[in-house]
Scaffold this motif. Structure first.
Motif: not given
Lengths: 255, 167
Positions: A155-175
């Motif tokens: 989960g944390l790995f997915v969040r870090q990658e999503a943050i790197k790709k500059k997704f919406n912060p709430y969407l990062c948490v959702f992923f």
């Protein structure tokens, strides 16, 4: 009375930078205000401040009451970083007690911004351990703890990658919530371990918005009601994103 | 046996605190202190629950002790108190109740049967109330030393008297 060595404009800009860094690194409103006032006092100025979650407004008045300097600064959210909070606290006392100049302050701010984070593997490993610790606290056995570890790391790995790709912060948490609970949910689906529901319940706890929620209560207690409500709402939005991830996994697995 | 169980859980609570500390990028010199404070907070909370003082009061006691220790640690390890107190109380943040409440709210949108609806509503309100009160008790508990000393900065507080401060 101190002799003013710096002009109001450069002092104002450096103060706004300090405030914006503090707010985006997870300091409470009161701490931000005190640190900025202390730094300004160290440089010989009085200031008036308006602090909101996304912007800072500052007015500097020179002692002769003739000149003033006013500026707004946007605060861009970066994520919690206590190394910066700690460093700026030292900095403000240095300004107060050792009469640092604006140049020294801006050099120190540059140094603080480039301070390294912990290596990614260390972060993933310790947060994974925290996930299995939660599982233990809620009464899970060793197999569930391993499941919670793997789910949390994923989960944390997915969040870090999503943050790197500059997704919406709430969407990062959702992923992240989706990834973590999907792994724990699959373990529950195939009946791995004695109480697989414990691993499912604790796999997403690393996403809990602890800093926004605790800072929200701190702000409310300090009388910064507006900021407190904004932070609480932000925390609830994060909790909602986590719940949506869990809900999605439940839908997928019951299908 | 119960004592052993409480102690093991507290040690794990400390480990959870370290996980968050690393995630929040705390200075390296503070990590061991955060582990100890997380474990002490957990010890107090689990003991309070064991003695049936309730989870809200237990969290409040734990957070208060963490708040007091964080001020001492701020002097010893030269970092502001929040660097210690926030990662240490985060294992006590009621994330479990928060998302139980959220799941309950989502479930309420889909239930047709009145009895099932009432049952879910009761559970959701219960979880939400627990979450809110635990959060408030954590926030006030951590703030208590500052509220009682009525000083703007710990460097001026009387916890600091007679101590040499090198920044």
């Amino acid at each position: 009375m101190k002799i003013l060595k710096e002009d109001a404009q450069s002092v104002g800009n450096i103060l706004l930078e300090i405030g914006a860094l503090l707010m985006s690194s997870g300091a409470s409103t009161n701490r931000t205000r005190l640190t900025m006032e202390r730094t300004a006092k160290g440089l010989g100025y009085g200031i008036e401040l308006l602090i909101t979650q996304r912007a800072l407004m500052l007015t500097i008045i020179e002692k002769d009451q003739q000149h003033f300097f006013s500026r707004l600064k946007r605060i861009s959210p970066h994520g919690v970083n206590f190394r910066i909070v700690s460093g700026i606290s030292h900095l403000s006392w240095n300004v107060m007690e050792q009469n640092w100049t604006v140049t020294q302050i801006s050099e120190e701010l540059q140094r603080l911004k480039t301070l390294p984070h912990y290596p990614r593997l260390v972060v993933l490993g310790t947060v994974g351990l925290a996930g299995s610790a939660f599982c233990n606290i809620f009464g899970g056995g060793s197999i569930e703890m391993v499941v919670a570890f793997i789910a949390t790391v994923a989960g944390l790995f997915v969040r870090q990658e999503a943050i790197k790709k500059k997704f919406n912060p709430y969407l990062c948490v959702f992923f992240a919530s989706l990834a973590a609970s999907l792994i724990a949910g699959l373990a529950e689906h195939y009946h791995i371990g004695l109480q697989p529901d414990k691993a499912f319940a604790t796999s997403v706890l690393f996403l809990v918005p602890g800093v926004p929620l605790i800072n929200s209560v701190t702000d409310l207690m300090d009388g910064n009601i507006q900021n407190g409500i904004v932070r609480a709402m932000n925390g609830l939005m994060i909790a909602f994103s986590i719940a949506m991830g869990l809900f999605a996994v439940k839908m997928i697995l019951n299908f | 046996m119960i004592l052993l169980d409480i102690i093991t859980k507290s040690i794990w609570a400390g480990i959870a605190a370290i996980g968050f500390a690393i995630l929040f990028n705390v200075p390296r010199r503070t990590i061991f202190a955060i582990w100890g404070m997380g474990a002490i907070g957990g010890l107090i909370k689990f003991s309070a629950i064991h003695f049936e003082l309730g989870i809200v009061f237990g969290s409040f006691l734990g957070a208060t002790i963490i708040g007091i220790i964080s001020i001492q640690m701020a002097h010893l390890r030269k970092s502001p108190p929040l660097v210690f107190s926030i990662p240490s109380v985060i294992p006590m943040v009621p994330g479990f109740f928060a998302y139980k409440m959220m799941l309950g709210l989502i479930a309420l949108t889909a239930i047709e049967n009145t009895d099932a609806y009432l049952q879910t509503l009761i559970e959701t309100v219960n979880n939400g109330a627990k979450m809110m009160f635990i959060l408030i008790s954590l926030g006030t508990g951590v703030a208590i030393p500052m509220l009682l000393s009525r000083k703007e900065s710990i460097k001026k507080s009387k916890f600091n008297k007679g101590k040499k401060v090198v920044v």
